[in-house]
Design a protein around this motif. Structure first.
Motif, short mmCIF file in Angstrom:
data_model
loop_
_atom_site.label_atom_id
_atom_site.label_comp_id
_atom_site.label_asym_id
_atom_site.label_seq_id
_atom_site.Cartn_x
_atom_site.Cartn_y
_atom_site.Cartn_z
N ARG A 41 0.79 -1.24 -0.25
CA ARG A 41 -0.16 -0.01 -0.06
C ARG A 41 0.81 1.23 0.04
N ASN A 42 1.78 1.39 0.85
CA ASN A 42 2.68 2.68 0.91
C ASN A 42 3.38 2.94 -0.40
N ILE A 43 3.90 1.97 -1.27
CA ILE A 43 4.76 2.32 -2.28
C ILE A 43 3.54 2.79 -3.13
N LYS A 44 2.44 1.85 -3.45
CA LYS A 44 1.42 2.36 -4.55
C LYS A 44 0.78 3.79 -4.16
N ARG A 45 0.80 4.28 -2.72
CA ARG A 45 0.42 5.40 -2.58
C ARG A 45 1.47 6.59 -2.84
N PHE A 46 2.46 6.29 -2.69
CA PHE A 46 3.69 7.12 -3.09
C PHE A 46 3.76 7.34 -4.62
N TYR A 47 3.73 6.26 -5.30
CA TYR A 47 3.55 6.45 -6.78
C TYR A 47 2.31 7.43 -7.32
N GLY A 82 12.25 13.14 -0.82
CA GLY A 82 12.03 12.13 0.35
C GLY A 82 11.87 12.85 1.58
N SER A 83 11.76 11.91 2.61
CA SER A 83 11.59 12.47 3.90
C SER A 83 12.82 13.16 4.56
N ILE A 84 13.83 12.84 4.04
CA ILE A 84 15.10 13.57 4.40
C ILE A 84 15.23 14.95 4.14
N VAL A 85 13.94 15.33 3.14
CA VAL A 85 13.93 16.87 3.03
C VAL A 85 13.11 17.34 4.07
N VAL A 92 11.34 -3.03 3.51
CA VAL A 92 12.74 -2.56 3.50
C VAL A 92 12.86 -1.47 2.46
N ILE A 93 12.49 -1.89 1.22
CA ILE A 93 12.45 -0.85 0.04
C ILE A 93 11.43 0.37 0.30
N ALA A 94 10.17 -0.08 0.79
CA ALA A 94 9.18 1.00 0.91
C ALA A 94 9.91 2.12 1.92
N VAL A 95 10.55 1.74 3.05
CA VAL A 95 11.31 2.75 3.90
C VAL A 95 12.67 3.62 3.04
N GLY A 96 13.28 2.78 2.43
CA GLY A 96 14.13 3.38 1.38
C GLY A 96 13.52 4.37 0.44
N LEU A 97 12.28 3.96 -0.18
CA LEU A 97 11.48 5.02 -1.00
C LEU A 97 11.15 6.26 -0.45
N VAL A 123 12.21 7.38 2.70
CA VAL A 123 13.50 8.31 3.02
C VAL A 123 14.07 9.19 1.81
N GLY A 124 14.27 8.23 0.75
CA GLY A 124 15.08 8.94 -0.25
C GLY A 124 14.37 9.78 -1.44
N GLY A 125 12.87 9.33 -1.51
CA GLY A 125 12.17 9.80 -2.41
C GLY A 125 12.23 9.23 -3.79
N SER A 126 11.47 10.03 -4.82
CA SER A 126 11.25 9.44 -6.04
C SER A 126 12.58 9.17 -6.79
#
Lengths: 125, 125, 125, 125, 125, 125
Positions: A28-34, B97-100, E88-93, E95-98
């Protein structure tokens, strides 16, 4: 069709295929980010054209070729001129420094490909 | 005058003082870089207002508070509205990303200070 | 209460005040990003404790002191031990290099403050 | 003693205090990293002076004020002249772009402080 | 064997060949760094599995495809599930953004290849 | 001629072709940046050899393969020895961490190619 055009087309096709793989795994989180990542470039107080230029300069200074290619295609679709593009890239170069140059080189080449695609399309009409 | 205004004013004053120190040491290359760094935001195919928003989003994703402050002041001078600013920052947040987020927090605070300076100035007239 | 404890408390209070300013300006996209940014650390296939350690190491290698402080507080709440923390930080140091050291120094100091807060709280009981 | 000198002295003192905290928590890997981090700047095929300039330019483009301060102190100890320093910083500025400028400003100020410390010391003799 | 599997195998083979070249030039400091870089992921207060996930998220936010591939292989060996990997990848996404997305795409594709290698291996038994 | 030599030659040829595309689009600011980017590595208070090593270490910690290749070619031309090069790279590795390793691997391979080109050239005389 030139070799250059297929380079951009290859990028777009590969991008789509990989996004399908992402969606098979994405929760869900990755989809919402997209979803937000798409919304944020829509027309609002600022037009989509300006937002795509913002996305391009951000991608340039963060030095991400795939992101640069994507925003170049979108800038082209939104009617950014070559003079405007040059100024966006100049800001990215000055903010980001010479480390941006290899990405700038590939960006102008991709832009050149997009322009010639355009010229070919016009000629065919 | 509020405490907040003096924070922005303090930033601008310190920046000027340090630039004087730089100029005492700077050779030809650093001086020429400063010159291009100024030229690149001037009106051209794109208006200065758009270029300042480009500078802001680039500073946000590279997470440089001083650069963010500088471009916020310039965006304010160029008449960027709060709605437009929010959209520039939203692009920066999604790209970076959230680092911003910590930089975004301070950016909105500085923008808030600039707005209230404005309101005070109007009231005084 | 030691001076060190108030440093962490000061950070948490300032963070909250600034988030209120953000929310006054934030549109739908920024609000939704904040929501995902919270969800992504919740218990799932991986426990919240592991996710906070992931957030910490990501913040360390990206060198964001505010983000590091936030995840240190959360790691402390999730029961990460000092031995575990040292290993998370060691991974961050090796991946990110000596440029991480100034942030690592402040991270261990903040952790030390959190530990002594804990010890004080126990003593008071 | 000027206010400026105490700023550099304050940095050095705080750095030492925090390193003691690190060492209370550090396991074998962090300790060994500290050891390599010291060895790598020793005289070898290249003199320590050159290596400190390498450390400085790397710190500049990665925009780490504490690392910049440390290498400025070491460059000063190794006899780097102001003309040489300006050229190291110019390379860092061109490679890293305008985002480096705030760090460059503080670097020249710190260097200026180190120079005046020197001048004072000579006068006292 | 699919084309995808050979991509991961190609990566591993090229990595080994290049490491041999490194070792022909490497002095004592580089060799010792390689040693710590291996030690830091061993079982300790935290299990190797957790440490590999830490290495993966750090590699994602720093956007290094080779490092991501390496930690994906190790995560796979340590028994990380697809559900855990997604988190793990969702956290990375987040934190790091698009800017992380192109690396995330390739990461899921590589993970998909590793999963199908596994399935093939089971079928052969 | 080995396969390796042509890899470096291919890089140099492609770089030149792309720079021509850049120059077709570049306005005054980009052209002036290119000019400073060349001047900054010329002999001055520091010799060009030292400046190329500075450019190399900056490129390594910023992880830009094209920039690394360019400065490796220039370091080779300026007579940097393999022992000196190893020490420059060791500083880059320690400052930048294990995330630098994939770029370091390719850097030593490119250096190895440059060395063998040299050996071949000597043999031909």
């Amino acid at each position: 069709m030139t070799e250059d055009e297929s380079r951009i087309q290859h990028f777009a096709a590969e991008r789509e295929a990989l996004n399908e793989t992402v969606m098979r795994y994405a929760g869900r989180n990755i989809k919402r980010f997209y979803n937000i990542d798409s919304q944020v470039y829509h027309n609002g107080a600022l037009p989509a054209k300006t937002k795509e230029m913002l996305g391009l300069v951000a991608s340039l200074v963060l030095r991400c070729d795939d992101c640069i290619n994507y925003h170049l295609i979108r800038c082209h679709e939104e009617g950014v001129t070559s003079e405007e593009l040059e100024e966006v890239i100049a800001v990215g170069l000055i903010v980001g420094g010479s480390i941006v140059i290899p990405h700038m080189r590939r960006a102008f080449q991709a832009w050149d490909d997009l322009q010639s695609t355009n010229a070919d399309a016009k000629q065919e009409m």
